[in-house]
Scaffold this motif. Structure first.
Motif, PDB file in Angstrom:
ATOM      1  N   GLN A 657      19.016  12.134  29.923  1.00  0.00           N
ATOM      2  CA  GLN A 657      17.688  13.166  29.757  1.00  0.00           C
ATOM      3  C   GLN A 657      17.549  13.316  28.314  1.00  0.00           C
ATOM      4  N   THR A 658      16.086  13.968  27.854  1.00  0.00           N
ATOM      5  CA  THR A 658      16.093  14.594  26.712  1.00  0.00           C
ATOM      6  C   THR A 658      14.792  15.070  26.767  1.00  0.00           C
ATOM      7  N   GLN A 659      14.662  15.851  25.665  1.00  0.00           N
ATOM      8  CA  GLN A 659      12.795  16.532  25.950  1.00  0.00           C
ATOM      9  C   GLN A 659      11.967  15.341  25.550  1.00  0.00           C
ATOM     10  N   TYR A 660      10.821  15.914  26.101  1.00  0.00           N
ATOM     11  CA  TYR A 660       8.924  15.373  26.051  1.00  0.00           C
ATOM     12  C   TYR A 660       9.297  14.772  24.652  1.00  0.00           C
ATOM     13  N   LYS A 661       9.875  15.141  23.705  1.00  0.00           N
ATOM     14  CA  LYS A 661       9.769  14.636  22.320  1.00  0.00           C
ATOM     15  C   LYS A 661      10.005  12.972  22.313  1.00  0.00           C
ATOM     16  N   GLY A 662      11.807  12.855  22.692  1.00  0.00           N
ATOM     17  CA  GLY A 662      12.393  12.093  22.720  1.00  0.00           C
ATOM     18  C   GLY A 662      11.633  10.861  23.627  1.00  0.00           C
ATOM     19  N   TYR A 663      11.329  11.138  24.985  1.00  0.00           N
ATOM     20  CA  TYR A 663      10.900   9.625  25.845  1.00  0.00           C
ATOM     21  C   TYR A 663       9.328   9.310  25.034  1.00  0.00           C
ATOM     22  N   LEU A 664       8.743   9.825  23.917  1.00  0.00           N
ATOM     23  CA  LEU A 664       7.756   9.373  22.956  1.00  0.00           C
ATOM     24  C   LEU A 664       7.982   8.538  21.456  1.00  0.00           C
ATOM     25  N   GLU A 665       9.425   8.888  21.545  1.00  0.00           N
ATOM     26  CA  GLU A 665      10.474   7.737  20.560  1.00  0.00           C
ATOM     27  C   GLU A 665      10.788   6.915  21.292  1.00  0.00           C
ATOM     28  N   TYR A 666      11.256   6.983  21.987  1.00  0.00           N
ATOM     29  CA  TYR A 666      12.115   5.937  22.984  1.00  0.00           C
ATOM     30  C   TYR A 666      10.343   4.848  23.402  1.00  0.00           C
ATOM     31  N   ILE A 667       9.214   5.233  23.651  1.00  0.00           N
ATOM     32  CA  ILE A 667       8.187   4.190  23.889  1.00  0.00           C
ATOM     33  C   ILE A 667       7.962   3.404  23.012  1.00  0.00           C
ATOM     34  N   ASN A 668       8.139   4.267  22.275  1.00  0.00           N
ATOM     35  CA  ASN A 668       7.520   3.047  20.223  1.00  0.00           C
ATOM     36  C   ASN A 668       8.789   2.657  20.387  1.00  0.00           C
TER      37      ASN A 668
END
Length: 992
Positions: A657-668
């Motif tokens: 569980q993290t913030q929305y931006k954290g999911y984008l960073e992981y995807i990248n």
């Protein structure tokens, strides 16, 4: 057609030219008036057939009535004026008109020629670069026309000297005009790939003028020309690529590179042709395959033909492979064979294009990255860099009079970006989804938008066939400068369609917006789209931690099911068009169930998403099993565990569980190119996908090649077709003697195989006869020009007459278009479509196809000569179901059981001596292959495929007819049996 229309309009302007179209409501009335008053008429945009009412006019069926010359047009009789002239033009690239029409008209080819275009572009470039020279030349032409006859002798010498100086100065810009002319024909060749890739010469000239104005300057002429050529090549590439699908952008860059290389003499046309076709040949090779365990027959045949290429760059390739098998095996086994050095001396002796030819023979699956490297080397890295989609540049290039056209692809929807642009510009946008009854609605919005200056969006134009002619009239008659509000824009969306008006495509601004390619790009797009990107939706769920984990799993599942399509039948038996709406509704339902239920209903969520939202599009039962199996990886309680991963590598998982931006960073951080393991597939699946991509690219490139593209010293089209056709004819066996077959194998109640044999030999005879007849026609077409009486080729002339005598009904001097298509296919080394309509389905090249035809004929010939075989070659039957039904019918009649109570059980016979005698019931069958698995002869079960081995032969199967109620129960894997096109043919069960 633009040149023809312009010339006719200028020539007949003073005579009161009438311009009409077949789509005009009153075109017959306008034609009647022109005939009566002797006015010239131009009929634009005709197709391959004409209105029957024009027949009297084409045949000039005039008659006398009351002393006046008359003609009947439709139901009306009008006076015929001798001053009447009738012109017709078409925008079709390569129209085929019926012979009876051709005899009634005079056909003129107004297609742009390289020489004419080069001269036109030379004038344009000189006029912009050296306006003083162009102006002086024009003055000289005017003055020469005014010189009186008695002054000619005095002033001609001065005029000639001045003109020579001007022409010398203009000649310095010839390289630019020649270069631009080559690029233009590269662009026009794209229309052969997709009907939406039409462009106009006016559009090209406008780009050329802009490039002249914007390119870097230099005082030295040679440097200036080099800078202009470099700038215009990339500027044109950028503008064209806006309207190309991703799969065709590399193709266009490669087309530019090869065309420029051939013009510079750095590339032999025979080498390009070999890259596209692999060579065309029949028969056995004179050199034996040195290592059949990894060198396939196809590989070895292409290696041999590469060594025979004109120019001799690859001469001796087969001999070197034979003597250095381990060195070449290392290249074959390499993970990156396209960058692995070739064995000495080939790595240093071959240029970068010739290395592509070697790679094609040994590892064609890596041809795409190799072609990318070739383009990067020859044209520059910027020609292979990704080009992000943006509407703004296309909008900036548009005017109120030019439509903007979105060329759609599965999964793409430009409306969100378009409406956002309208909002940013502060412009009102009204959209109409075209379909039944929506034409008048669209017309009203356009009328209002033209007057008030807002945007009108017409969606799905490909579905409005009846409205498209009206839309073409609207664009030509209403969208005229001075009559349209400057803020007005007409936006159109359409899938590729041959019915889309060519004039709109040529005059509009086209762009493509494809769904993202790749797992990472798909996840980024999902997390950047509504509703996931909305903070109100993403945050505040009652079970927030579980929601975010399962939301990521659902987004991952969405990308997985979309990306599996690129693997062909291994991914899905039928390629489904899953889209954002499927994900959007599943995401909202996930949030609703997690908010309203105390416990997470995993089974309910799986059913709704897998069986309803996504599964509602799935029509194949095997695909339904697949989609539910894939979904189980993501909709499972285990996804909530921190250590749970989506694939064995551990690279992919649902982040904590993290913030929305954290999911984008992981995807990248995810790999740009996903390995097959994340899709649940074997590593060989990548090879299958890469081979399909290579085949698509080469087939598309072949469409852009002209049959006149042969270089100096190469065999002409006619010679090549004649040679291939004669070779095929020489190998064709005689047709079966059906009367003899029926006599030796009469119908028997307990032996349906006799009926199967008679039916199959009858169809086989028809297929061979068709092949012979059409080959005769193709050979005649190819040889006629080659053997024309003006040419002194006695042997070819004899062959021509021989072919005509053997097949007089199809060997005409002017064969129909179908025979021309057969000839083109033979030239390209492909199986003609006309043959495949009557033949077994096949994706093989021509040589391998002819070999299989002969093998199938030999199978039935052996059956006729020696009786029914012990083991049947099931792949040799054109209609396999007839053979299988015959086997079941024998059992049904023997045991007196209704045939609909019987089906096949199976036993694998993988031991020696098990199939020496025919079975008491059923049949032994061979000829099946496994894709995605292999048969292990030790464990007698299915196992994973070996690396780089895509297909493995299946052992002999005993197809045992039994009553369905008496089937044995054992562990089995039910697999679809697919044909060469990937379509499901029948279902079988194999021990697993």
């Amino acid at each position: 057609m633009g040149l023809a229309n312009k010339w006719i309009r200028a020539m007949e302007a003073e005579a009161g030219l009438q311009v009409i179209k077949l789509t005009d409501a009153n075109y017959l009335r306008a034609l009647e008036n022109a005939i009566q008053f002797g006015k010239p008429v131009l009929l634009e945009n005709i197709g391959e057939t004409l209105d029957a009412s024009l027949e009297p006019l084409l045949q000039k069926q005039t008659f006398r009535q009351g002393g006046a010359l008359c003609i009947k047009l439709g139901d009306t009789v009008v006076e015929y004026s001798e001053g009447f002239k009738f012109y017709m033009t078409t925008k079709l690239r390569n129209p085929h008109y019926a012979p009876e029409l051709c005899t009634k008209v005079s056909l003129l080819n107004f297609m742009t020629t390289p020489e004419g275009l080069e001269d036109q572009l030379l004038g344009i470039s000189v006029a912009r670069e050296r306006p003083d020279l162009e102006e002086e030349k024009n003055k000289l032409i005017i003055q020469s026309s005014k010189i009186l006859s008695d002054e000619i002798s005095e002033k001609q010498k001065v005029a000639d000297e001045t003109e020579a100086k001007i022409d010398d100065a203009r000649a310095g810009y010839t390289p630019v005009a020649h270069h631009a002319s080559l690029l233009y024909f590269c662009v026009t060749d794209l229309a052969a790939i997709d009907p939406m890739y039409q462009t106009s010469l006016r559009w090209f000239v406008d780009l050329f003028l802009k490039a002249i104005a914007d390119s870097p300057r230099s005082e030295e002429l040679e440097a200036r020309l080099r800078l202009l050529n470099t700038h215009f090549t990339h500027f044109l590439f950028q503008n064209v690529c806006r309207s190309l699908f991703e799969k065709d952008k590399l193709l266009f860059a490669f087309l530019l590179g090869t065309k420029l290389a051939m013009d510079a003499g750095a590339l032999h046309p025979a080498e390009l042709r070999f890259l596209l076709t692999g060579g065309v040949a029949m028969g056995e090779l004179p050199i034996a395959n040195p290592s059949p365990d990894w060198v396939t027959d196809k590989m070895w045949g292409e290696m041999y033909r590469a060594g025979e290429l004109e120019g001799g760059a690859l001469e001796g390739l087969c001999e070197h492979v034979t003597e250095n098998v381990p060195l070449w095996k290392a290249v074959y086994d390499s993970l990156e064979p396209h960058v692995t050095p070739l064995p000495v001396p080939w790595d240093t002796d071959l240029d970068c294009f010739q290395k592509l030819l070697v790679l094609r023979t040994i590892r064609p699956d890596k041809l795409i990255p190799a072609i990318t490297a070739y383009v990067s080397t020859t044209l520059g890295p910027r020609f292979v860099e990704p080009m992000p989609f943006a509407i703004e540049p296309s909008f900036n290039d548009s005017t109120a009079c030019s439509p903007l056209i979105f060329v759609l692809s599965p999964g793409s929807d430009p409306m969100t970006a378009l409406l956002k642009l309208a909002e940013d510009k502060g412009i009102r946008a009204e959209s109409v989804s075209l379909g039944q009854g929506q034409g008048p609605v669209a017309q009203r919005w356009i009328d209002q938008g033209v007057a008030e200056g807002f945007w009108v969006v017409l969606q799905n134009c490909h579905l409005a066939k009846s409205f498209l002619p009206q839309l073409e009239i609207i664009c030509e008659a209403q969208l005229v400068e001075g009559k349209v509000h400057r803020n007005f824009r007409l936006w159109l969306t359409s899938y590729p369609s041959p019915i889309f008006p060519i004039s709109i495509l040529e005059n509009g601004v086209k762009m493509t917006n494809e769904a993202p390619k790749g797992l990472r790009a798909g996840l980024l797009r999902t997390y950047s789209s509504d509703p996931i990107s909305s903070p109100d939706f993403f945050e505040g769920c009652a079970k927030d931690a579980s929601f975010r984990k399962m939301l990521f799993g659902l987004a991952f599942f969405h990308s997985i099911v979309q990306e599996r399509r690129k693997f062909g039948p291994i991914g899905w038996n039928i390629p489904y068009e899953f889209n954002e709406n499927d994900l959007r509704i599943s995401v909202r339902q996930l949030r609703m169930f997690l908010d309203e239920y105390p416990d997470i209903p995993f089974d309910t969520l799986s059913y709704i998403a897998g069986e309803c939202n996504y599964g509602g599009k799935v029509t194949d039962s095997h695909d339904r099993n697949t989609i539910m199996t894939v979904l189980m990886t993501y909709f499972t309680p285990s996804i909530l565990d921190a250590a749970y991963t989506f694939s064995p590598s551990g690279t992919y998982y649902a982040p904590a569980q993290t913030q929305y931006k954290g999911y984008l960073e992981y995807i990248n951080t995810l790999p740009l190119i996903a390995q097959p393991e994340v899709f649940g597939l074997h590593e060989n699946a990548d090879i299958t996908k890469d081979l399909q991509d290579t085949s698509t690219l080469l087939d598309s490139l072949m469409l852009t090649q002209s049959r006149q593209a042969a270089g100096a010293g190469m065999m002409s089209f006619e010679e090549a077709v004649g040679g291939v056709a004669a070779d095929i004819l020489e190998r064709m066996p005689p047709a079966f003697d059906l009367e003899e077959v029926e006599r030796r194998f009469p119908q028997e109640y307990l032996n349906s195989m006799n009926t199967v044999l008679v039916q199959r030999t009858n169809s086989r005879r028809a297929g061979v006869t068709l092949t012979q007849r059409e080959t005769y026609a193709a050979a005649a077409q190819g040889l006629w020009r080659y053997c024309h009486p003006d040419n002194a080729r006695p042997r070819a002339v004899m062959l021509w007459y021989g072919l005509a005598q053997q097949c007089p009904d199809t060997c005409g001097i002017l064969p129909p278009p179908a025979h021309l298509q057969v000839g083109r296919a033979l030239f390209d080394g492909k199986v003609p479509a006309l043959w495949l309509k009557k033949s077994f389905p096949s994706l093989k090249p021509l040589g391998a196809y002819i070999k299989e035809v002969l093998e199938r004929v030999a199978f039935f010939s052996d059956w006729i000569s020696h009786g029914a075989p012990t083991v049947y070659w099931v792949s040799g039957f054109f209609f396999t179901q007839a053979f299988l039904t015959g086997a079941k019918q024998n059992f049904a009649r023997k045991c007196k059981i209704p045939i609909d109570h019987i089906d096949f059980d199976f036993e694998v016979r993988d031991q020696e001596g098990e199939c020496d005698e025919p079975p008491a019931d059923g049949v032994y069958c061979k000829g099946l292959f496994l894709e995605g698995a292999r048969w292990d002869y030790e464990s007698h079960a299915l196992q994973e495929s070996e690396a780089k081995v895509l297909f493995t032969p299946m052992p002999i199967l005993w197809m045992v007819p039994r009553e369905v109620t008496k089937f044995r129960r054992f562990n089995a894997y039910t697999t679809p049996h697919t044909g060469p096109s990937g379509g499901v043919a029948l279902l079988t069960s194999l021990d697993g």
